[in-house]
Scaffold this active site. Sequence first.
Site, PDB file in Angstrom:
ATOM      1  N   HIS A  87      -4.132  -8.886   3.389  1.00  0.00           N
ATOM      2  CA  HIS A  87      -5.581  -9.033   3.517  1.00  0.00           C
ATOM      3  C   HIS A  87      -5.737 -10.047   4.731  1.00  0.00           C
ATOM      4  O   HIS A  87      -5.169 -11.099   4.958  1.00  0.00           O
ATOM      5  CB  HIS A  87      -6.189  -9.847   2.336  1.00  0.00           C
ATOM      6  CG  HIS A  87      -6.331  -8.711   1.201  1.00  0.00           C
ATOM      7  ND1 HIS A  87      -6.546  -9.080   0.060  1.00  0.00           N
ATOM      8  CD2 HIS A  87      -6.371  -7.353   0.782  1.00  0.00           C
ATOM      9  CE1 HIS A  87      -6.492  -8.092  -0.815  1.00  0.00           C
ATOM     10  NE2 HIS A  87      -6.267  -7.103  -0.226  1.00  0.00           N
ATOM     11  N   LYS A 106      -1.706  -2.575   8.061  1.00  0.00           N
ATOM     12  CA  LYS A 106      -3.053  -1.886   8.786  1.00  0.00           C
ATOM     13  C   LYS A 106      -3.179  -2.641  10.164  1.00  0.00           C
ATOM     14  O   LYS A 106      -2.874  -3.894  10.114  1.00  0.00           O
ATOM     15  CB  LYS A 106      -4.402  -2.171   8.349  1.00  0.00           C
ATOM     16  CG  LYS A 106      -4.484  -1.412   6.773  1.00  0.00           C
ATOM     17  CD  LYS A 106      -5.728  -1.661   6.306  1.00  0.00           C
ATOM     18  CE  LYS A 106      -6.176  -0.731   4.978  1.00  0.00           C
ATOM     19  NZ  LYS A 106      -7.385  -1.063   4.494  1.00  0.00           N
ATOM     20  N   ARG A 160       0.949  -1.348  -0.061  1.00  0.00           N
ATOM     21  CA  ARG A 160      -0.176  -0.012  -0.052  1.00  0.00           C
ATOM     22  C   ARG A 160       1.032   1.304  -0.031  1.00  0.00           C
ATOM     23  O   ARG A 160       2.169   1.010   0.226  1.00  0.00           O
ATOM     24  CB  ARG A 160      -0.776  -0.003   1.160  1.00  0.00           C
ATOM     25  CG  ARG A 160      -1.763  -1.310   1.317  1.00  0.00           C
ATOM     26  CD  ARG A 160      -2.598  -1.143   2.623  1.00  0.00           C
ATOM     27  NE  ARG A 160      -3.508  -2.313   2.648  1.00  0.00           N
ATOM     28  CZ  ARG A 160      -3.139  -3.156   3.437  1.00  0.00           C
ATOM     29  NH1 ARG A 160      -2.203  -3.548   4.040  1.00  0.00           N
ATOM     30  NH2 ARG A 160      -4.251  -4.344   3.439  1.00  0.00           N
ATOM     31  N   HIS A 210      -2.105   2.472  -5.803  1.00  0.00           N
ATOM     32  CA  HIS A 210      -3.288   1.303  -5.723  1.00  0.00           C
ATOM     33  C   HIS A 210      -3.201   0.398  -7.006  1.00  0.00           C
ATOM     34  O   HIS A 210      -3.475  -1.006  -7.010  1.00  0.00           O
ATOM     35  CB  HIS A 210      -4.621   2.050  -5.432  1.00  0.00           C
ATOM     36  CG  HIS A 210      -5.605   1.255  -4.567  1.00  0.00           C
ATOM     37  ND1 HIS A 210      -5.248   0.713  -3.285  1.00  0.00           N
ATOM     38  CD2 HIS A 210      -6.822   0.563  -4.686  1.00  0.00           C
ATOM     39  CE1 HIS A 210      -6.085   0.110  -2.742  1.00  0.00           C
ATOM     40  NE2 HIS A 210      -6.822   0.025  -3.468  1.00  0.00           N
ATOM     41  N   ARG A 231      -0.661  -2.232  -6.989  1.00  0.00           N
ATOM     42  CA  ARG A 231      -0.790  -3.147  -5.943  1.00  0.00           C
ATOM     43  C   ARG A 231      -1.733  -4.139  -6.523  1.00  0.00           C
ATOM     44  O   ARG A 231      -1.642  -5.232  -6.480  1.00  0.00           O
ATOM     45  CB  ARG A 231      -1.484  -2.524  -4.747  1.00  0.00           C
ATOM     46  CG  ARG A 231      -2.018  -3.223  -3.581  1.00  0.00           C
ATOM     47  CD  ARG A 231      -2.472  -2.665  -2.540  1.00  0.00           C
ATOM     48  NE  ARG A 231      -3.219  -3.333  -1.630  1.00  0.00           N
ATOM     49  CZ  ARG A 231      -2.744  -4.241  -0.393  1.00  0.00           C
ATOM     50  NH1 ARG A 231      -1.747  -4.497  -0.386  1.00  0.00           N
ATOM     51  NH2 ARG A 231      -3.606  -4.668   0.137  1.00  0.00           N
ATOM     52  N   TYR A 256     -10.152 -11.350  -6.898  1.00  0.00           N
ATOM     53  CA  TYR A 256      -9.277 -11.860  -8.020  1.00  0.00           C
ATOM     54  C   TYR A 256      -9.704 -13.230  -8.684  1.00  0.00           C
ATOM     55  O   TYR A 256      -9.050 -13.766  -9.433  1.00  0.00           O
ATOM     56  CB  TYR A 256      -7.777 -11.766  -7.616  1.00  0.00           C
ATOM     57  CG  TYR A 256      -7.388 -10.403  -7.069  1.00  0.00           C
ATOM     58  CD1 TYR A 256      -7.054  -9.588  -8.154  1.00  0.00           C
ATOM     59  CD2 TYR A 256      -7.274 -10.030  -5.941  1.00  0.00           C
ATOM     60  CE1 TYR A 256      -6.532  -8.214  -7.822  1.00  0.00           C
ATOM     61  CE2 TYR A 256      -6.821  -8.823  -5.405  1.00  0.00           C
ATOM     62  CZ  TYR A 256      -6.397  -7.867  -6.330  1.00  0.00           C
ATOM     63  OH  TYR A 256      -5.923  -6.666  -5.943  1.00  0.00           O
TER      64      TYR A 256
END
Length: 325
Positions: A287, A192, A168, A261, A264, A296
């Site tokens: 994730h 995150k 990111r 983005h 990525r 995907y």
Amino acid sequence: MASDANHRTLSSFLDYLRVERGSAKLTIAAYSSDLVQFAEFLEKRNVALNAASRDDVREYIQELFSNQLDARSVGRKLSAIRHLYRHLLLDRKIDKDPTLNIDLPKQWKVLPKALSRAEVGAMLADTTLGENPPAEKPPGKQNETLREQALSLRNRAMIELLYAAGVRVSEVADARLEDLKLEMGYILVRGKGDKERMVPLGVPAQQALQHYLKNGREALAKKRSSPLLFLGTGGRRLTRQRVWQLVGQASLASGRHASPHMLRHSCATHMVENGADLRTVQTILGHSDISTTQIYTHVALDRLKSVYTKHHPRAKVAATGKIKA
């Protein structure tokens, strides 16, 4: 007044995210922005957040679409509103959740935009690795050339990292020098919620980072000490907005405007196209839930179908419409 009540409700929810959930600053800022916008919509109707109805939520979503907001952004805003009302329900501030049975937009799971391999290559083709020293010039001009070379090396290394590791933009801006494990071919990424993951780097990314560290970073640092991997001129910290600008400028060579983005998503898309399983892609992208990575899936299915059609003897259909023996 509705505005006073809404301010108290939002402040309480953001405190909950910050203290109890331990959410990252960027996450809290995103929630705040989306929920303030929803609160302003309600205030025009003189409705408090804790008194909103399902019709209020539905009409807000309809207004977002009428303002030409894309489905992904609408879905994100609805997700923030959902989290707010789940919190209020658990906290017994409301009796009913107005977001119940309001589905996310169908387009939510559309695959994000990705660049082709050729477009990524074009972004990097114009940037040299700076292996040759600059030609002899007057001191002032020579310093300017060294700075330009350092910036070029930095930009090349950043773009290689964004594409190679699928990181990111915030993870690039926050990357530390100590996170880079070039001798192992990895980088430690802090994602995150302060979650850490080790992401492998391909040879081009390793080489670009090596050249930047050897010939570029010191010139940008100007003897200032910084723990950050990527620096602005004078050793300053690079903002996320600046990284977006630099990627956008570099993408002009590909003929298509790109963002961090998109790089990525390009990383993930190209991996899946080449046969990577979704669990591996999930780990690399960081994730927390496999359902996020499943956007995907259709790439994997397209590849599965093409391989099946090419190799299974009963998959081909003749021009007459009959199955080949």
